[in-house]
Design an enzyme around this catalytic site. Structure first.
Site, PDB file in Angstrom:
ATOM      1  N   SER A 270       0.880  -1.174   0.000  1.00  0.00           N
ATOM      2  CA  SER A 270       0.000   0.000   0.000  1.00  0.00           C
ATOM      3  C   SER A 270       0.915   1.220   0.000  1.00  0.00           C
ATOM      4  O   SER A 270       2.113   1.108   0.300  1.00  0.00           O
ATOM      5  CB  SER A 270      -0.933  -0.004   1.212  1.00  0.00           C
ATOM      6  OG  SER A 270      -0.212  -0.210   2.406  1.00  0.00           O
TER       7      SER A 270
ATOM      8  N   GLU B  32       1.450   5.573   0.661  1.00  0.00           N
ATOM      9  CA  GLU B  32       0.954   6.795   1.310  1.00  0.00           C
ATOM     10  C   GLU B  32       1.451   8.034   0.568  1.00  0.00           C
ATOM     11  O   GLU B  32       2.609   8.117   0.196  1.00  0.00           O
ATOM     12  CB  GLU B  32       1.443   6.816   2.766  1.00  0.00           C
ATOM     13  CG  GLU B  32       0.812   7.931   3.562  1.00  0.00           C
ATOM     14  CD  GLU B  32       1.087   7.800   5.050  1.00  0.00           C
ATOM     15  OE1 GLU B  32       0.775   6.739   5.626  1.00  0.00           O
ATOM     16  OE2 GLU B  32       1.633   8.751   5.619  1.00  0.00           O
TER      17      GLU B  32
ATOM     18  N   ASP C 293      -1.146  15.036  15.103  1.00  0.00           N
ATOM     19  CA  ASP C 293      -0.139  15.916  15.703  1.00  0.00           C
ATOM     20  C   ASP C 293      -0.698  17.326  15.751  1.00  0.00           C
ATOM     21  O   ASP C 293      -1.416  17.745  14.841  1.00  0.00           O
ATOM     22  CB  ASP C 293       1.141  15.892  14.862  1.00  0.00           C
ATOM     23  CG  ASP C 293       2.000  14.683  15.198  1.00  0.00           C
ATOM     24  OD1 ASP C 293       1.955  14.258  16.363  1.00  0.00           O
ATOM     25  OD2 ASP C 293       2.691  14.177  14.306  1.00  0.00           O
TER      26      ASP C 293
ATOM     27  N   PHE D  10      13.057  13.836  10.907  1.00  0.00           N
ATOM     28  CA  PHE D  10      11.737  13.254  11.098  1.00  0.00           C
ATOM     29  C   PHE D  10      11.805  12.105  12.121  1.00  0.00           C
ATOM     30  O   PHE D  10      10.968  11.993  13.028  1.00  0.00           O
ATOM     31  CB  PHE D  10      11.218  12.765   9.735  1.00  0.00           C
ATOM     32  CG  PHE D  10       9.822  12.236   9.753  1.00  0.00           C
ATOM     33  CD1 PHE D  10       8.828  12.884  10.477  1.00  0.00           C
ATOM     34  CD2 PHE D  10       9.484  11.089   9.039  1.00  0.00           C
ATOM     35  CE1 PHE D  10       7.530  12.400  10.495  1.00  0.00           C
ATOM     36  CE2 PHE D  10       8.199  10.589   9.048  1.00  0.00           C
ATOM     37  CZ  PHE D  10       7.223  11.246   9.784  1.00  0.00           C
TER      38      PHE D  10
ATOM     39  N   HIS E  86       3.632  -1.119   3.838  1.00  0.00           N
ATOM     40  CA  HIS E  86       3.009   0.189   3.579  1.00  0.00           C
ATOM     41  C   HIS E  86       4.134   1.195   3.326  1.00  0.00           C
ATOM     42  O   HIS E  86       4.943   1.464   4.226  1.00  0.00           O
ATOM     43  CB  HIS E  86       2.176   0.606   4.800  1.00  0.00           C
ATOM     44  CG  HIS E  86       1.480   1.930   4.631  1.00  0.00           C
ATOM     45  ND1 HIS E  86       0.407   2.098   3.774  1.00  0.00           N
ATOM     46  CD2 HIS E  86       1.700   3.133   5.205  1.00  0.00           C
ATOM     47  CE1 HIS E  86      -0.008   3.354   3.842  1.00  0.00           C
ATOM     48  NE2 HIS E  86       0.765   4.013   4.686  1.00  0.00           N
TER      49      HIS E  86
HETATM   50  P1  FAD Z   1      -2.509   7.436  19.660  1.00  0.00           P
HETATM   51  O1  FAD Z   1      -2.210   6.020  19.363  1.00  0.00           O
HETATM   52  O2  FAD Z   1      -3.872   7.779  20.049  1.00  0.00           O
HETATM   53  O3  FAD Z   1      -1.509   7.984  20.765  1.00  0.00           O
HETATM   54  C1  FAD Z   1      -0.099   7.798  20.617  1.00  0.00           C
HETATM   55  C2  FAD Z   1       0.456   7.117  21.860  1.00  0.00           C
HETATM   56  O4  FAD Z   1       0.321   8.032  22.958  1.00  0.00           O
HETATM   57  C3  FAD Z   1      -0.320   5.864  22.222  1.00  0.00           C
HETATM   58  O5  FAD Z   1       0.215   4.725  21.581  1.00  0.00           O
HETATM   59  C4  FAD Z   1      -0.195   5.861  23.707  1.00  0.00           C
HETATM   60  O6  FAD Z   1       1.011   5.245  24.083  1.00  0.00           O
HETATM   61  C5  FAD Z   1      -0.148   7.331  24.099  1.00  0.00           C
HETATM   62  N1  FAD Z   1      -1.510   7.820  24.415  1.00  0.00           N
HETATM   63  C6  FAD Z   1      -2.256   8.696  23.707  1.00  0.00           C
HETATM   64  N2  FAD Z   1      -3.436   8.932  24.326  1.00  0.00           N
HETATM   65  C7  FAD Z   1      -3.431   8.189  25.447  1.00  0.00           C
HETATM   66  C8  FAD Z   1      -4.356   8.014  26.506  1.00  0.00           C
HETATM   67  N3  FAD Z   1      -5.521   8.648  26.523  1.00  0.00           N
HETATM   68  N4  FAD Z   1      -4.013   7.147  27.501  1.00  0.00           N
HETATM   69  C9  FAD Z   1      -2.825   6.493  27.488  1.00  0.00           C
HETATM   70  N5  FAD Z   1      -1.906   6.630  26.505  1.00  0.00           N
HETATM   71  C10 FAD Z   1      -2.190   7.470  25.504  1.00  0.00           C
HETATM   72  N6  FAD Z   1      -0.405  12.766  11.800  1.00  0.00           N
HETATM   73  C11 FAD Z   1      -1.175  13.716  11.197  1.00  0.00           C
HETATM   74  O7  FAD Z   1      -1.342  14.826  11.738  1.00  0.00           O
HETATM   75  N7  FAD Z   1      -1.757  13.471   9.976  1.00  0.00           N
HETATM   76  C12 FAD Z   1      -1.644  12.271   9.349  1.00  0.00           C
HETATM   77  O8  FAD Z   1      -2.185  12.078   8.261  1.00  0.00           O
HETATM   78  C13 FAD Z   1      -0.863  11.240   9.976  1.00  0.00           C
HETATM   79  N8  FAD Z   1      -0.733  10.011   9.410  1.00  0.00           N
HETATM   80  C14 FAD Z   1      -0.070   9.015  10.097  1.00  0.00           C
HETATM   81  C15 FAD Z   1      -0.035   7.716   9.551  1.00  0.00           C
HETATM   82  C16 FAD Z   1       0.591   6.680  10.228  1.00  0.00           C
HETATM   83  C17 FAD Z   1       0.589   5.294   9.626  1.00  0.00           C
HETATM   84  C18 FAD Z   1       1.235   6.945  11.479  1.00  0.00           C
HETATM   85  C19 FAD Z   1       1.936   5.844  12.222  1.00  0.00           C
HETATM   86  C20 FAD Z   1       1.225   8.235  12.023  1.00  0.00           C
HETATM   87  C21 FAD Z   1       0.567   9.270  11.348  1.00  0.00           C
HETATM   88  N9  FAD Z   1       0.502  10.569  11.871  1.00  0.00           N
HETATM   89  C22 FAD Z   1      -0.243  11.539  11.231  1.00  0.00           C
HETATM   90  C23 FAD Z   1       1.219  10.911  13.108  1.00  0.00           C
HETATM   91  C24 FAD Z   1       0.317  10.785  14.325  1.00  0.00           C
HETATM   92  O9  FAD Z   1      -0.754  11.707  14.238  1.00  0.00           O
HETATM   93  C25 FAD Z   1       1.155  11.100  15.549  1.00  0.00           C
HETATM   94  O10 FAD Z   1       2.082  10.069  15.779  1.00  0.00           O
HETATM   95  C26 FAD Z   1       0.348  11.387  16.794  1.00  0.00           C
HETATM   96  O11 FAD Z   1       1.242  11.942  17.775  1.00  0.00           O
HETATM   97  C27 FAD Z   1      -0.295  10.153  17.378  1.00  0.00           C
HETATM   98  O12 FAD Z   1      -1.425   9.765  16.687  1.00  0.00           O
HETATM   99  P2  FAD Z   1      -2.059   8.295  16.934  1.00  0.00           P
HETATM  100  O13 FAD Z   1      -3.444   8.280  16.447  1.00  0.00           O
HETATM  101  O14 FAD Z   1      -1.169   7.241  16.474  1.00  0.00           O
HETATM  102  O15 FAD Z   1      -2.072   8.388  18.526  1.00  0.00           O
END
Ligand code: FAD
Length: 288
Positions: free
Chosen positions: A7, A9, A101, A210, A259
């Site tokens: 896949s 991105e 982020d 990065f 990916h």
């Molecule tokens: P989460 O998994 O929700 O949180 C990250 C980590 O923080 C968790 O694994 C956990 O350890 C801890 N955490 C968070 N909340 C809690 C809680 N309530 N309780 C306990 N622990 C917690 N960013 C963008 O802005 N736009 C994008 O399009 C984008 N695409 C991405 C694609 C991929 C495949 C990946 C891996 C990352 C991408 N990101 C993107 C980056 C991502 O937004 C950041 O890494 C962000 O800081 C975390 O998002 P997440 O949904 O993975 O977080």
């Protein structure tokens, strides 16, 4: 080594020239038959309209299964779900659901008033909509905000329990990092697919920055190798070799899907895919 499924991105373009580059990337890589392609959502929700337009255009004109990234940043629950419903209406039912982020320069994620507090809430709401395939982020080197590697895996389990179908990982440099993470996930009771995220390194300095920002550990041998390659002007050759070897080790270890973070530059991803046996799919009618 088995031929993997891939896949891809992309990120949404911010200028006309960048739009042409994205389309060139899509056209160069589409013949490799990706199982889906995805378009990111700018940090701080900054590319909302651009992401929507890029997703719609790729979906409509390439015929590829297209996924939209969606984050919890700077939008209420209703605004976020409206975006998701609009995607569904346009035939896009694959979402990469992320907490996201914050905008550059701000101090960590702050939920918007009336918005999703974390990724699990977003995933649950999308699941309730009933028609989305939901992918989420995962962090083999541990997310910088996680209290520990174990807490990070437990949080990923919560995301699957909330309704995620598959995880795509942050990039990493050594297959062992992924295998350790995969084992920890299995031990935590995760039985859904976890697909390694692969970054072909087009620009070493940018990739290093990065990696440092997102907590990806860089082995000393990688730093030494890129510094020597930069000095001798053979970074692309090194990047292709390092990336191909990483993918080959992953496939030898049982991985079936990869990916690729293309950064809208098709060449390295294409070369690595060719080296892995992923080549343009030609219909029999074209061969005869
Ligand atoms: P989460 O998994 O929700 O949180 C990250 C980590 O923080 C968790 O694994 C956990 O350890 C801890 N955490 C968070 N909340 C809690 C809680 N309530 N309780 C306990 N622990 C917690 N960013 C963008 O802005 N736009 C994008 O399009 C984008 N695409 C991405 C694609 C991929 C495949 C990946 C891996 C990352 C991408 N990101 C993107 C980056 C991502 O937004 C950041 O890494 C962000 O800081 C975390 O998002 P997440 O949904 O993975 O977080």
């Amino acid at each position: 080594m088995n031929r993997p499924e891939i896949s891809l991105e992309f990120f949404p373009p911010k200028s006309l020239e960048a739009s042409f580059r994205l389309w060139d990337t899509v056209q160069t890589l589409a013949p490799l038959g990706p199982r889906f392609v995805s378009v990111t959502y700018g940090a701080g929700g900054t590319t909302r309209e651009l992401t929507r337009d890029a997703v719609a255009t790729i979906h409509k004109h390439s015929g590829l299964r297209t996924a939209a990234h969606l984050t919890c940043v700077d939008a209420t629950r209703e605004e976020t779900l409206t975006i998701a419903r609009d995607f569904a209406k346009a035939g896009v039912t694959d979402i990469v659901a992320l907490r996201g982020d914050p905008p550059k320069g701000s101090n960590g994620f702050v939920p918007t008033e009336g918005g999703f507090q974390n990724s699990c809430e977003l995933i649950e709401a999308l699941k309730d909509e009933g028609n989305f395939t939901i992918r989420v982020g995962a962090y083999p080197d541990k997310h910088p905000e996680a209290a520990s590697a174990t807490a990070d895996v437990e949080y990923l389990k919560r995301k699957f329990d909330a309704g995620a179908d598959e995880a795509l990982t942050q990039f990493f440099f050594e297959a062992e990092t992924f295998f350790r993470f995969r084992d920890a996930c299995e031990k935590a009771g995760i039985d859904k697919p976890i697909v390694p995220g692969i970054l072909p390194i087009e620009n070493w300095k940018g990739a290093r920055r990065f990696a440092e920002a997102c907590g990806t550990k860089i082995p000393a041998w990688v730093i030494d190798a890129f510094e020597a390659a930069e000095r001798d002007g053979r970074q692309d050759l090194l990047a292709t070799t390092i990336c191909t070897e990483l993918c080959s080790d992953l496939l030898d270890g049982g991985v079936e899907q990869l990916h690729f973070y293309t950064l809208n530059r098709p060449e390295l991803t294409r070369d690595v895919c060719y080296a892995l046996g992923v080549t343009p799919q030609t219909g029999l009618e074209n061969v005869a």
